[in-house]
Structures are given as structure tokens and as C-alpha cells.
Design a protein around this motif. Structure first.
Motif, PDB file in Angstrom:
ATOM      1  N   ARG A 184      48.190 -61.990  13.446  1.00  0.00           N
ATOM      2  CA  ARG A 184      48.449 -61.058  12.338  1.00  0.00           C
ATOM      3  C   ARG A 184      48.414 -59.614  12.825  1.00  0.00           C
ATOM      4  N   ARG A 185      47.524 -59.326  13.767  1.00  0.00           N
ATOM      5  CA  ARG A 185      47.483 -57.978  14.348  1.00  0.00           C
ATOM      6  C   ARG A 185      48.782 -57.690  15.101  1.00  0.00           C
ATOM      7  N   ALA A 226      49.664 -50.694  23.128  1.00  0.00           N
ATOM      8  CA  ALA A 226      49.223 -50.033  24.365  1.00  0.00           C
ATOM      9  C   ALA A 226      47.717 -49.806  24.394  1.00  0.00           C
ATOM     10  N   SER A 227      46.966 -50.638  23.680  1.00  0.00           N
ATOM     11  CA  SER A 227      45.505 -50.541  23.696  1.00  0.00           C
ATOM     12  C   SER A 227      44.958 -51.493  24.750  1.00  0.00           C
ATOM     13  N   ALA A 228      43.617 -51.589  24.822  1.00  0.00           N
ATOM     14  CA  ALA A 228      42.994 -52.508  25.769  1.00  0.00           C
ATOM     15  C   ALA A 228      42.961 -53.936  25.237  1.00  0.00           C
ATOM     16  N   ASP A 229      43.334 -54.118  23.958  1.00  0.00           N
ATOM     17  CA  ASP A 229      43.340 -55.461  23.367  1.00  0.00           C
ATOM     18  C   ASP A 229      44.624 -56.175  23.756  1.00  0.00           C
ATOM     19  N   SER A 230      44.474 -57.381  24.291  1.00  0.00           N
ATOM     20  CA  SER A 230      45.641 -58.089  24.801  1.00  0.00           C
ATOM     21  C   SER A 230      45.486 -59.586  24.631  1.00  0.00           C
ATOM     22  N   PHE A 231      46.570 -60.298  24.873  1.00  0.00           N
ATOM     23  CA  PHE A 231      46.534 -61.756  24.899  1.00  0.00           C
ATOM     24  C   PHE A 231      47.571 -62.227  25.916  1.00  0.00           C
ATOM     25  N   LEU A 232      47.374 -63.438  26.393  1.00  0.00           N
ATOM     26  CA  LEU A 232      48.317 -64.026  27.338  1.00  0.00           C
ATOM     27  C   LEU A 232      49.449 -64.703  26.587  1.00  0.00           C
ATOM     28  N   THR A 233      50.659 -64.440  27.028  1.00  0.00           N
ATOM     29  CA  THR A 233      51.828 -65.043  26.402  1.00  0.00           C
ATOM     30  C   THR A 233      52.811 -65.422  27.503  1.00  0.00           C
ATOM     31  N   ALA A 234      53.981 -65.885  27.101  1.00  0.00           N
ATOM     32  CA  ALA A 234      55.036 -66.236  28.050  1.00  0.00           C
ATOM     33  C   ALA A 234      56.374 -66.072  27.350  1.00  0.00           C
ATOM     34  N   LEU A 235      57.399 -65.805  28.127  1.00  0.00           N
ATOM     35  CA  LEU A 235      58.754 -65.702  27.587  1.00  0.00           C
ATOM     36  C   LEU A 235      59.310 -67.113  27.419  1.00  0.00           C
ATOM     37  N   LEU A 236      59.629 -67.490  26.181  1.00  0.00           N
ATOM     38  CA  LEU A 236      60.103 -68.839  25.892  1.00  0.00           C
ATOM     39  C   LEU A 236      61.621 -68.941  25.917  1.00  0.00           C
TER      40      LEU A 236
END
Length: 254
Positions: A75-76, A44-54
């Protein structure tokens, strides 16, 4: 300004929470079928990445999420307690928490297995309908930025992610433009295909880092239109409706 996750404010948004497994799976499979991009926020931080439900596992106990291209970031994610996943499905905001995160290979690629969420937020706002900017349209917004003591401003081009009658979300390389919440930019030019520029002031309402699937770190800024004339707002709404009709027609042909 901290990020706002409606999912974590259950008292205010309890009417939008789904708890029945059938309802949760229905919405998750909608994300899967639409190949919707998901912004996953680490703890729930401001750090994010784009992903998708596979995939949803056959026993319906777990979800398979695409991993990032950056191994340090992966790793994070492995060490995180949860990911707050945010997506759009048919103009409706979807949020859920992904927990019990395990990294493993899936169909030849890195992926994360997470437990099926017990609760899912499905939030539809009626004030404005948002349109995810079609790739073919390449929407952009030219934002004037002052340079030092120079009286002249240069224009920075920001890619538009989505648009509504009330504002836009833009994607900007962090080195390209310094954005901070509550900052205002006058005389911005929103470039609409076949229409031309819409001149408006914007105010930054929220901001967070986003890691693109190619590994590039970007800034996503949610911006509100300020003092937008009524005729310009109508023009934007007509653009949104026309684009939606075009997209729906293409889907029907397919």
C-alpha cells in the motif's frame, strides 16, 4: 548518512545515463533474463524491498515488477511517487526510477505496473569487481561485538551478499547487530570456502533496511576493508575470479 543514488545526481554521472529507448530496453531485458534481484527504494528513502522484473509489456510502454509479500508495504508503494530501483547486471550497477505505479494481479500473483523509464543509469566502476555471493557458498563474516562492560566480545555471524577486493556487503537481522555508518569493527573473520578465514577490520560505509521476499526485514550494510594486507587482498581477488569461472562454466553447460 543519506543514501546515495547516482541516478539522482545527473550532473556528476551524466556520462553514465542512457536515454535511448533501445538501450534502456536492452538493459532491462538483461535484468529480466538474468532474473536479477532489484532493491526498490520507496520515494528514494532508506525503506526498500526486494523485487524482480517480471515482464515488459508488448507495447514496450510499461514494466511489471513483483510485489512485496507484506500488504502494508504494498500500500505504501501504491501511494509513492516513485521507486528508485537498483540492481547489478554483469558487475554493472543499474538504476532507474519507476513511476506511475499501479498494483494489479499478474499471472496469479500481486504485481506493480510502472511506466518504462525515460532514463537509466548504467554505472561500471573499474576500481573493484564485485561478486554476488553464490547461494551454494554461504559466505559469512564473523563480527566481534562488545557486550556491556564485559571485556570479552561475542561474534555475530553476518551473511555476505557481495564481495570485492575493497569490501563486502553484509545482511544482518536488525536485532542481531547494531550497525551505524562510520562504525568500525576490528578482527572480523571473513570465511571463504576452501580458503579459511581472512582477518580484517571493516568500516560501515552505508546502511539501509531491506525487506526480503519472505517478509523479513533485514539490514544491508556496505563495508570497506581497513588495513587489509596485500596478500589477503590477492587471496580475495583469486577467490572471486575462481568463483566467476565456476559460475560461467555452469552456465555454459546449461
Amino acid at each position: 548518512m543519506p543514501l546515495k543514488f547516482e541516478l539522482l545526481q545527473a550532473d556528476d554521472y551524466s556520462q553514465y545515463l542512457l536515454r535511448e529507448k533501445t538501450d534502456i530496453l536492452y538493459n532491462l531485458r538483461g535484468l529480466l533474463q538474468k532474473r536479477a534481484m532489484i532493491s526498490a527504494f520507496i520515494d528514494a528513502s532508506a525503506d526498500s524491498f526486494l523485487t524482480a522484473l517480471l515482464a515488459v509489456t508488448p507495447d514496450e510502454r510499461y514494466l511489471i515488477l513483483d510485489a512485496a509479500t507484506d500488504d502494508t508495504l504494498n500500500r505504501r508503494v501504491e501511494a509513492a511517487e516513485q521507486l528508485i530501483c537498483v540492481a547489478q547486471l554483469e558487475k554493472i550497477k543499474i538504476q532507474f526510477a519507476a513511476r506511475e505505479i499501479t498494483r494489479f494481479p499478474f499471472e496469479g500473483h500481486e504485481a506493480f505496473r510502472v511506466r518504462l523509464p525515460d532514463v537509466l543509469l548504467r554505472l561500471q566502476r573499474r576500481e573493484y569487481y564485485r561478486l554476488t555471493a553464490p547461494i551454494a557458498h554461504s559466505l559469512s563474516c564473523l563480527i566481534p561485538v562488545a557486550e556491556g562492560d564485559s571485556p570479552r566480545a561475542r561474534s555475530v555471524e553476518a551473511s555476505v551478499i557481495d564481495i570485492s577486493g575493497g569490501g563486502i556487503a553484509v545482511l544482518v537481522p536488525p536485532q542481531g547487530l547494531a550497525f551505524e555508518p562510520e562504525m568500525e569493527f576490528a578482527d572480523c573473520r571473513l570465511m571463504l570456502p576452501e580458503i579459511g578465514p581472512i582477518v580484517t577490520a571493516i568500516k560501515v560505509r552505508n546502511l539501509f533496511r531491506l525487506t526480503h521476499p519472505n517478509g523479513q526485514v533485514m539490514l544491508r550494510a556496505g563495508c570497506e576493508f581497513l588495513g587489509l594486507p596485500g596478500n589477503m587482498s590477492t587471496t580475495i581477488q583469486r577467490y572471486i575470479l575462481r568463483t566467476e569461472r565456476e559460475l560461467n562454466a555452469r552456465h555454459r553447460i546449461r
